[in-house]
Enzyme design. Sequence first.
Site, short mmCIF file in Angstrom:
data_model
loop_
_atom_site.label_atom_id
_atom_site.label_comp_id
_atom_site.label_asym_id
_atom_site.label_seq_id
_atom_site.Cartn_x
_atom_site.Cartn_y
_atom_site.Cartn_z
N ARG A 1 -12.35 -7.61 -16.32
CA ARG A 1 -11.98 -8.99 -16.67
C ARG A 1 -12.50 -9.94 -15.61
NH1 ARG A 1 -5.71 -10.28 -17.35
NH2 ARG A 1 -5.76 -10.18 -15.07
N ARG B 1 -8.50 -5.88 -13.10
CA ARG B 1 -8.13 -7.25 -12.72
C ARG B 1 -8.91 -7.64 -11.46
NH1 ARG B 1 -3.16 -4.48 -13.72
NH2 ARG B 1 -2.05 -5.24 -15.57
N ASN C 1 1.38 -9.55 -22.84
CA ASN C 1 2.31 -10.24 -21.93
C ASN C 1 2.26 -11.75 -22.15
OD1 ASN C 1 2.49 -7.65 -20.98
ND2 ASN C 1 1.63 -8.06 -18.98
N ASP C 2 1.05 -12.32 -22.02
CA ASP C 2 0.92 -13.77 -22.19
C ASP C 2 1.00 -14.17 -23.65
OD1 ASP C 2 0.90 -14.84 -19.65
OD2 ASP C 2 -1.24 -14.53 -19.37
N GLU D 1 -4.77 -13.98 -26.05
CA GLU D 1 -3.50 -14.21 -25.38
C GLU D 1 -2.95 -15.61 -25.62
OE1 GLU D 1 -4.07 -13.69 -21.16
OE2 GLU D 1 -6.12 -14.46 -21.27
N HIS E 1 0.82 -1.21 0.00
CA HIS E 1 0.00 0.00 0.00
C HIS E 1 0.86 1.26 0.00
CE1 HIS E 1 -3.97 -2.00 1.46
NE2 HIS E 1 -3.93 -1.85 0.17
N CYS F 1 -4.12 -4.41 -23.95
CA CYS F 1 -4.05 -4.15 -22.51
C CYS F 1 -2.78 -4.68 -21.86
CB CYS F 1 -5.27 -4.73 -21.79
SG CYS F 1 -5.41 -6.53 -21.89
N ARG G 1 8.03 -15.91 -19.36
CA ARG G 1 8.35 -14.50 -19.16
C ARG G 1 9.06 -14.25 -17.83
NH1 ARG G 1 2.08 -12.50 -18.51
NH2 ARG G 1 1.95 -12.48 -16.25
#
Length: 643
Positions: free
Chosen positions: A436, A400, A557-558, A534, A293, A605, A568
């Site tokens: 998502r 997410r 990314n994926d 992805e 945080h 994204c 990755r």
Amino acid sequence: MERTFAVRVRDGLHARPATQFVKLAKSFASEITITCNGQAASAKSAVKLMLLGIKEDDEATLRVEGEDAPDALSALSTFLQNPAAGDIALPKTGGAAPASSAKAGPEDDGSDGIAASEGTGYGPSFAFFPPVLKIEPQAVSDTEAEISRYRDAVSGVTTAFARNKQRAGTESDTNAIIDALIDVAQDAEFAEEIEAAIRGGQDAASAVMSVGTRLTESFEAMDDPYIRARGEDMRSVTRQIVLALVGQADVSLADVAPGSVIVADEITAWDLARANLPDIAGIVCRKGAATSHVAIMARAHGIPAVLGASISADRLAGAGTVGLDGAAGKVFIDPDPATRARLNDAIAREAAEKKALEAYRTVEPVTSAGIRVEVAANLGSLAEIPAALEAGAMGVGLFRTEFLFMERKTLPTEDEQAEVYTRLAEAFAPYPVVIRTLDIGGDKPITGVDFEHEDNPFLGWRGIRMCLERPDIFKPQLRALLRASVVGNVKVLIPMIADGSEVREVRRLFEECRDEMRQEGTAFGSFELGVMIETPAAVFLAAELAQQVDFFSIGTNDLTQYVMAADRLNPKVASLNRAEHPAVLRAISATCEAAKAANIWIGVCGEAAARQDLTGFFIENGVTELSMSSTSIPRTKQAITRL
């Protein structure tokens, strides 16, 4: 993470390979322990390492705990299994570090840490090292009175937390984090354990300390960094309740002089919330992670921060001045004149760049060819909303939802999810928010789902595959999304699609939920349904999938990982894990062609969305939405208008 193997370094870890091994270990933020011959030592101490007397063919165990544990374990185990490791230069430990304008020269390259919040800072040190609480057990004659005293302490602490939200200048992201601390303090299970300990004979302060410490250690033992970072919150709440019980006042950051760099062993969100944040030039801590945080608050307020710094507490506490590069994770204690000059030049340059980018906050970017592009934010919690709005996000391109599940000891209810999704939609209306559905797996576990061990969880029971087999978890989320859709700007995104039948099953479940809600009289709205592209299967089936959905969102990314068959998280194949690789770009182009043929919109994204070297490629191929971290939004808007 842990791995056992035979050491293959020729002649074992004598002075030279031990020194190289320690240097490699220190390049990672994780805590690293090596065990051999029944003894254990820190992998970051050459003396202790050599005292283990590790010889060639000895069996050794590496234990790694930290944000970069997979990278560290891979690199260190590779070193120990290389016979010539003591005679060669150290291997690189991953991709290039973030660009920084405050690079130090070879005579003073700074101390390493975790890049938690970008930016350069320099100023006088403000040492923040609260004393360790030492609680002496007390005899208890009236347990009910002691329980009442504990409850009064919780009430006092939560009241103080709530009062801090009313301070002038406190931003809503900070308020959301304070709300999270209040929830921890008032947690029913937390209270039940403490009250049971009091009834068992412990005094209130000892009971809070023992239960709070155990729960903190439980959080910190988790593999997932987002869950692990919540240990900071538990430790903070425990400390405040104990202080209230023993009648002591805590040290405070309220007295930080303007322009100071706070140095500490650890700073909690509650500590930072009491500071005048605009006065802070930077934050350096020996503990912490980019998911904590404190890191979130620092990023939201534009405060450079380096956490997990590899600096002794004594050296940090004794610093007169401190410089830091939050993008590269570098800390400079009492820097020399040349380094100070570089730091100050970088600060001035960043201030000028920030001022120039402020003009793009309200801009809706259009290319010279007249193409409008939405630049949206990737978010994981409501606490990140203010930073996104401040940066000029045109909605949310990826929310997410797994973090809502992962940060809890119990599954969130339908009502709790509906509230979060509704607040998200309302915050950005009329701009769209793409939410998502739950994307978890063996590498991202949640309470309430038993994941069997998988050798490669990235190719396993994850995302939509898990959700379709667990309608008891999935349907409450679908119902919550339907309820939030009343706002009018919600779009739903399905992850890990590899077959059209998965989309059809999701639509069937949504219709099932609608039927139930009609019968109950529960209001719901309509939304666009999209899929993440992805997997290679989704690319090859893009034309078919485009007939079933309203939009595509490319998760670079994926997609890169799967197209290139390159993990990755594995630095040994980092050269293959590139979104700009021709094979990945062809996969993206093919997906865009399918979207255009079906007349549906397409966004990006993944991290590549913020890469200005790829902005033109995306737009030329028909991408009309780019979603990224909030800090990248102004620069991307500027890049689009200059195309």
